[in-house]
Design a protein around this motif. Structure first.
Motif: not given
Length: 1101
Positions: A362, A529-531, A1033
Motif C-alpha cells: 500500500h 487497490s488492495n481491496r 490501502n
C-alpha cells in the motif's frame, strides 16, 4: 612440598626451569608413600593456583598437580580434601571476594575433582554431584554479563558428568532459563580474535542447552520458549532482577540467535501462532520481539532465523494485525536490506526482505528506504560477476525482486533509473509473473500455518481466510450502490479497454469535481487497490445522468453514452450547462418524427425528435475547415481517438441516378433484430429513465403499420447536419432503439419469421442493408423536382479502435402496454470482420484526423487508418509482411456472407470495401425480462492494444468460427465479485439461463504488426492519484484489522454460550424474514439468471 611450590613461583627463575621442577614434583606425586600433610598441602596449592593463578603456567600447573597427587591418594587423603562442603564453597567462591577467583576455572576444577574420584572407582562423588545439582543454576546467574567462558565450562562439566545435571524437570527448567538469561546479556567484543572465541563459546552453550532439552519432556522446551519470548519482548530491563542491572535497552540479545538452530523448526508455526493469538501478549511485545529476531540474522552461525521471522509475518497477516505489520516493516526492512552486503547473511536476509517488501503493497516508503541499502549490494555484485559464480545468481534474484517492487510502486523514475542500469542484463519477469508474486505475498493472501505447510508439516494447517479474497492484482470489484450494476459493468468494460484506461490515467484533469478526475480515481483503485472491491460513489455523483433516478435500475448503454460524452466535454473544455441538445447524436439516436407522404420530415415533428446524449465529434466538413486553419485545429479527445468511427449515408435517385452523400461520426453502432418486432414510427419515444427530454409513447395496432411507416426518406435538399446517419436509418424498417412487439417476449415468433438464434454478422448485415424508398415512402429528388423511387444505404467509412455494438433488445409490447425484452440468442464471434468502405475517405480528413491521433495517442492506439497493404509496405521485415498477408487472408475468410436474401441484398465487399478484423474485448450481459428490472454483469479481457501474436496466425484451422487472435484469459466482473471465466461458458449463457442475454459488445481493432511499445506497459500514476491509493490501502488494512478483532471477540463470546441453547436460538421459525437464506442486500443479485427478476416495475434484488 607446598612451601617449595610457593617459593618456586615467587623466585626469579626462568619459566623453563620452573616448569621442569613442577614436572618433577608431579612425577613424585605418582608414588604412593607420602605423608598425609604433604599430600593435602600440595592439593591446596593446586586448587589455589587453578582458581587464583596470575599466569598461564601457574593455572595449568595447578590442574596437573591436582590430578597427579589426587589420583594416588583417592582412597584416603583426596576424599577428605574434595568434600561436598568444598564443592559448595567452590560454587560460591566468586562471591567471596578477598582474592579474585578465575570464575571460568571453577567448573574445570570441579570436573578435575570428579575425574580423580571417578578413576579411583569411588561412588562417594554422587553426593558431590547432588551439591552441584542444587547450585549450578545460581552459579550461571552469578556469572558476569557476557562471561561466556564460565558458562561454557559449566556445560563441559555437566556433559562429562551428567550426574551433576539437576534431576527434576523444574530444576532443569530453572537451569535452562538461567542460561537463556545469560545469553541475552552482554555485547560481543570488538577485537577480532576475541569475537571468534566469543561466538564459538556461545554456540557451545547453545548446544548444551539443546542437550538438556533432548533429555527432558517437550514441556521443558515449550516453557523455555515462553521464557525466551519474555526475554526478547521486554523493551526495558526488569528493575527487580539484579542480574539485569546495567543492561542497556539498545543492546539486543543477539547471542540468543545461537539457540534458534536447536529449536525444532516444525514448532515454529504453532508457537508463533499461539503468541500472536494470545490475548495477554500486546502488540508492543510482538513488535519488540520481532525486532530482536531481526537482529539475530546477523549472527554468523544462525540457522532457521528466517523461518521464525516468516512465521511471524505470516501469522500477523493471517490474524489481520496490519498496523503492527506496518510498524515492523518500516522499522526493520532497511536493516535487513543492509545485511545483504555480507555473503554469509545474504540468503536468510533475502527471504525475509522479500516477504516484507512484497507484502507491503500500500505504500512505497519501506521499499525506497531499503533501496538505498540495496544499490551498494547491486554494485558489489556487478564487480564480482567475473570472479564469483554465485554473484550472477544473486544479481538475478535481486533483479526479480526489484522488478516486482518497481512494478507495484511505479512513478519514481529518478529512484529507479540507477537500478535499471544495474540490472539491465538480468532476465526480465513478465507482468503475469510479477502479479503472481505480489498476489502470493499480499497480506490478504496469507493463511495461518502456510510456512509450516511449505516445509511439509501438516500440523500447521489451520486456516484463516478473508471473507472475500482479491482475485489478482489489477482486478478489483465495484460495490453495488443500490441498483448501480449498470454503471459497474460499464466501468469494468471500459477499464479493460487498455488504450482507454491508460489514456485516462495519463490525463491531468482541469477540475477535481470533473468526471475525468473521478474516473481516474476509480481506475487507479481498480489498478492498485488492495481491496477486493471499491466503491465508485463519488464517480456516481458526477456521472449519473440527470434523468436517472437514484436507486432505480437503468439502461447501461445509455449510461455508457452519457459517460463518454461527459469525458469528451471535460477534456475539450466545452462543458455546457444548457443540457445535451447541442451534442451530436450517436448512431443509437432514433428520430421518431412522422414522415410526410412525400418522404420529407415535417418541421413541426423535428423539434421533438429523440436526442440521446452522445459525443459531439467533428464532421468531415468541420475537420476540413479546421485542417486549413493550421495550428488552430484542436486535436481529438481520448474518447474520439478510442471510440470514434465514421459512417456514410447515401441517398440515390433511381430515376436520374443522382446521389447525396453525408459523412458523420459515431461512438457506437446499435443493432436491431430483423423480423422480430414492429415499430410505431409516427410517435416520439419516452425514455426509460424518466428524463424530460423524451416524449410519451403512443401505441398503435401492428396490423395497420404500413410500408410507409417503415421508412423515412429525407429530402436531399432539406437534409441538414442535425440529422445523423442513425436518425435516417433507425426510422427505417425494424431498426429502432425501442421496438414494439406483439405478444412475444421470448423472441420466437413464427408469424414474423423470427430466428431462434442470430449471429452478430446477421445483425450487422441487417444494419447495412440497402433500403428501398418506394410507394408511399418516395422522396423528393431535387434534380428531378418531384417524388421519385430511391434507395438509401449506410456504409462504415472509418472504423474505430474500439467498436461498441449495442443490441437493441428492449421493445414496447402493444398488447401488454409495457416495455419488454427480445430474448433471441446472438452468437458473437471472438474475431469479427467489419466491412469498411475505404473509397470515400477524403485525403484532407485522413490527414487531419490520423496525424493528430498518432501525435496524441501514439503509445496506445493502433494504426487505425492504414490498410493491410500499407502495413506491408511500411514493414521493414519480411516476417511482418508475411503476417500482414496472413492477416488479410484471414479477413477475407471471415468476410461475413449470408445466403438469406431477407438479411442482405448485396455482398459486403464491393469495389473498395474491405474488412477490418476486431477481437472481442468485453461483453455486458443483461439478466432480466426488461430494462426496468434485472441485473448487469460483464465479461472482459485485455486486448494487448490490438497487437496480434504472430503465433496465433499459424494456429488457425478449418474451424474459422473459433478463431481468436487475442490471449484467451477472461474475467467475470459481477459488482464486487471478480472471477476467472471461459469464453465457451459465457458465450452460451442464454442457453443455460434464458433471461441472461448479451447487450453491449466491445471489440478491439487488431493489428498484425507488433509495436515497439510493450502492450503491457501501464502509465505512471500522477502523485495525487498515487497518494490517494496509498491512503486508501492504509485505511483498508486498518479496517481489516478491526474486523478481525471483532470476529475474534464474537468467537470468544459465542464459545461461552451453551451449545444446546445456542442451537435453539438459531432455529427460528420459517416465517422469520430476517433469517431467510434468500434475502439479498440492496445491490443486484450477482448470480447468473437465477430468480432475481420480477414482473413489478423497477423491482430489483
Amino acid at each position: 612440598m607446598d612451601q617449595i611450590l610457593e617459593g618456586l613461583l615467587d623466585s626469579g627463575q626462568p619459566d623453563g626451569i620452573k616448569l621442569a621442577i613442577i614436572n618433577r614434583i608431579c612425577e613424585q606425586g605418582a608414588q604412593p608413600v607420602h605423608p598425609t600433610t604433604t599430600v593435602r598441602g600440595v592439593l591446596e596449592v593446586a586448587s589455589r593456583w587453578s582458581l587464583h593463578g596470575t599466569t598461564s603456567l601457574q593455572v595449568s600447573s595447578g590442574f596437573r598437580l591436582l590430578n597427579s597427587w589426587g589420583v594416588p591418594s583417592a582412597g584416603s587423603v583426596f576424599p577428605a580434601f574434595f568434600t561436598p562442603e568444598l564443592v559448595s564453597r567452590l560454587l560460591h567462591s566468586y562471591d567471596q571476594g578477598q582474592s579474585r577467583v578465575i570464575a571460568a576455572n571453577v567448573p574445570l576444577l570441579l570436573r578435575e575433582g570428579f575425574r580423580v574420584m571417578s578413576r579411583a572407582g569411588f561412588s562417594v562423588y554422587y553426593e558431590h554431584a547432588e551439591t552441584v545439582q542444587m547450585g549450578v543454576a545460581n552459579m550461571v546467574r552469578g556469572c558476569e554479563r557476557g562471561d561466556r567462558h564460565t558458562v561454557r565450562n559449566i556445560g563441559l562439566l555437566l556433559r562429562e558428568f551428567p550426574e551433576c545435571v539437576p534431576a527434576k524437570d523444574v530444576q532443569v527448567l530453572d537451569l535452562c532459563v538461567a542460561i537463556l538469561e545469560h545469553l541475552s546479556l552482554g555485547v560481543p567484543p570488538q577485537d577480532g580474535k576475541q569475537i571468534l572465541k566469543y561466538i564459538r563459546f556461545t554456540d557451545e552453550i547453545a548446544g548444551f542447552l539443546s542437550a538438556l532439552w533432548a533429555s527432558r519432556p517437550n514441556s521443558v522446551l515449550e516453557a523455555c520458549l515462553s521464557d525466551l519470548f519474555r526475554i526478547i519482548s521486554s523493551p526495558l530491563p526488569t528493575p527487580a532482577d539484579g542480574s539485569w542491572e546495567g543492561q542497556r535497552a539498545d543492546e539486543p540479545p543477539i547471542c540468543l540467535a545461537a539457540v534458534v538452530q536447536h529449536i525444532p523448526v516444525e514448532l515454529a508455526s504453532r508457537v508463533v501462532k499461539s503468541v500472536v493469538t494470545d490475548s495477554s501478549v500486546n502488540e508492543l511485545m510482538i513488535e519488540t520481539a520481532v525486532g530482536q529476531i531481526v537482529e539475530w540474522l546477523k549472527w554468523p552461525s544462525a540457522r532457521n532465523v528466517d523461518v521464525w521471522l516468516l512465521c511471524f509475518l505470516t501469522e500477523l497477516a493471517a490474524d489481520r494485525k496490519f498496523s503492527l505489520l506496518v510498524r515492523i516493516t518500516e522499522l526493520n526492512s532497511e536493516q535487513v536490506a543492509e545485511n545483504l552486503m555480507y555473503p554469509q547473511l545474504r540468503l536468510p536476509s533475502f527471504k525475509v526482505l522479500s516477504q516484507m517488501l512484497l507484502s507491503f503493497q500500500h505504500s512505497p516508503v519501506p521499499f525506497h528506504k531499503a533501496l538505498e541499502k540495496l544499490l551498494p549490494v547491486l554494485v558489489e555484485l556487478q564487480h564480482q560477476l567475473l570472479s564469483s559464480p554465485e554473484a550472477r545468481s544473486w544479481l538475478s534474484s535481486l533483479a526479480g525482486l526489484l522488478q516486482c517492487l518497481m512494478y507495484q510502486h511505479s512513478g519514481f523514475p529518478e529512484l529507479y533509473d540507477p537500478v535499471l542500469d544495474l540490472i539491465k542484463d538480468c532476465p526480465t519477469l513478465s507482468q503475469d509473473e510479477m502479479k503472481a508474486k505480489l498476489q502470493q505475498s499480499s497480506w490478504l493472501s496469507q493463511v495461518s500455518g502456510s510456512v509450516a505447510m511449505e516445509m511439509g508439516n501438516p500440523a500447521g494447517s489451520s486456516v484463516i481466510v478473508a471473507t472475500q479474497k482479491k482475485l489478482e492484482e489489477g482486478k478489483t470489484g465495484l460495490d453495488n450502490l443500490v441498483n448501480t450494476c449498470y454503471m459497474n459493468s460499464v466501468l469494468q468494460a471500459l477499464y479493460m479497454c487498455d488504450q482507454f484506461r491508460r489514456g485516462i490515467l495519463s490525463k491531468v484533469p482541469g477540475s477535481q469535481e470533473s468526471v475525468l478526475d473521478k474516473l481516474q480515481h476509480v481506475f487507479a483503485l481498480l489498478c492498485q487497490s488492495n481491496r477486493p472491491s471499491v466503491s465508485p460513489s463519488r464517480l456516481l455523483q458526477v456521472s449519473r445522468p440527470p434523468w436517472f433516478l437514484p436507486g432505480q435500475q437503468q439502461d447501461c448503454s445509455e449510461f455508457l453514452k452519457y459517460l463518454l460524452d461527459r469525458l469528451h466535454e471535460d477534456e475539450k473544455g466545452l462543458l455546457e450547462t444548457g443540457g445535451s441538445g447541442s451534442f451530436m447524436r450517436s448512431l443509437s439516436t432514433s428520430s421518431s418524427g412522422s414522415v410526410s407522404p412525400g418522404g420529407t420530415l415535417k418541421k413541426s415533428e423535428k423539434k421533438v425528435a429523440v436526442t440521446l446524449t452522445s459525443i459531439k465529434m467533428k464532421t468531415d466538413d468541420e475537420i476540413s475547415r479546421s485542417g486549413s486553419q493550421g495550428s488552430d485545429y484542436a486535436p481529438p479527445s481520448l474518447v474520439e481517438s478510442t471510440f470514434r468511427g465514421k459512417v456514410k449515408t447515401t441517398l440515390r435517385c433511381l430515376a436520374c441516378k443522382a446521389e447525396s452523400v453525408k459523412s458523420e461520426s459515431f461512438s457506437d453502432i446499435p443493432l436491431a433484430f430483423p423480423n422480430c418486432s414492429r415499430l410505431s414510427d409516427s410517435f416520439p419515444q419516452k425514455s426509460l429513465a424518466g428524463g424530460g427530454m423524451h416524449q410519451s409513447v403512443v401505441t398503435v395496432d401492428p396490423s395497420v403499420v404500413t410500408q410507409g411507416d417503415k421508412a423515412m426518406a429525407t429530402d436531399m435538399k432539406t437534409t441538414n447536419s442535425s440529422n445523423t446517419a442513425q436518425a435516417a436509418k433507425d426510422s427505417g424498417e425494424n431498426t429502432p432503439s425501442i421496438h414494439t412487439s406483439p405478444n412475444n417476449s421470448q423472441g420466437v415468433d413464427s408469424e414474423d419469421g423470427c430466428h431462434d438464434t442470430f449471429s452478430l454478422n446477421d445483425l450487422i448485415a441487417f444494419y447495412l442493408k440497402t433500403e428501398q424508398l418506394t410507394g408511399d415512402n418516395k422522396y423528393h429528388c431535387e434534380k428531378c423536382g418531384k417524388l421519385q423511387d430511391g434507395e438509401r444505404s449506410i456504409t462504415i467509412s472509418e472504423s474505430p479502435n474500439y467498436l461498441i455494438l449495442s443490441l437493441l433488445r428492449f421493445s414496447y409490447n402493444i398488447k401488454l402496454q409495457s416495455r419488454t425484452k427480445i430474448f433471441q440468442d446472438v452468437r458473437y464471434p471472438r474475431t469479427l470482420a467489419l466491412p469498411v468502405d475505404k473509397s470515400t475517405r477524403s485525403s484532407l480528413t485522413s490527414s487531419a484526423s490520423s496525424s493528430s491521433l498518432s501525435k496524441q495517442h501514439s503509445r496506445n492506439s493502433s494504426n487505425s487508418s492504414g490498410t493491410y497493404a500499407q502495413n506491408m509496405l511500411d514493414s521493414n521485415h519480411a516476417e511482418d509482411a508475411l503476417n500482414c498477408e496472413k492477416f488479410k487472408q484471414l479477413a477475407q475468410r471471415l468476410n461475413p456472407k449470408t445466403e438469406d436474401v431477407s438479411l442482405s441484398s448485396k455482398p459486403y465487399l464491393e469495389g473498395q470495401q474491405q474488412c477490418e478484423l476486431y477481437g472481442l474485448s468485453a461483453v455486458v450481459v443483461h439478466s432480466g425480462t426488461s430494462s426496468e428490472c434485472g441485473h448487469y454483469y460483464c465479461y472482459a479481457r485485455h486486448s494487448r492494444c490490438g497487437q496480434v501474436d504472430p503465433a496465433f496466425l499459424d494456429k488457425i484451422g478449418e474451424d474459422i468460427g473459433s478463431v481468436d487472435l487475442l490471449p484467451d484469459r477472461w474475467y467475470n466482473f459481477n459488482d464486487s465479485r471478480v472471477s476467472h471465466a471461459k469464453f465457451e461458458t459465457f458465450s452460451n449463457v442464454t442457453k443455460r439461463f434464458s433471461k441472461d442475454t448479451a447487450y453491449v459488445l466491445i471489440y478491439r481493432k487488431l493489428d498484425p504488426v507488433p509495436k515497439v511499445t510493450p502492450p503491457s506497459l501501464e502509465p505512471v500514476l500522477r502523485t495525487e492519484l498515487r497518494d490517494f491509493v496509498i491512503k486508501d490501502n492504509e485505511t483498508f488494512l486498518k479496517e481489516q484489522e478491526l474486523e478481525a478483532r471483532v470476529r475474534k471477540e464474537q468467537r470468544r463470546r459465542s464459545s461461552s454460550v451453551d451449545s444446546a441453547k445456542f442451537s435453539n436460538w438459531t432455529n427460528k421459525d420459517d416465517d422469520d424474514d430476517d433469517d431467510n437464506d434468500n434475502y439479498r442486500g440492496p445491490g443486484c443479485n450477482p448470480g447468473l439468471g437465477g430468480g432475481h427478476d420480477t414482473s413489478g416495475s423497477r423491482f430489483v434484488f
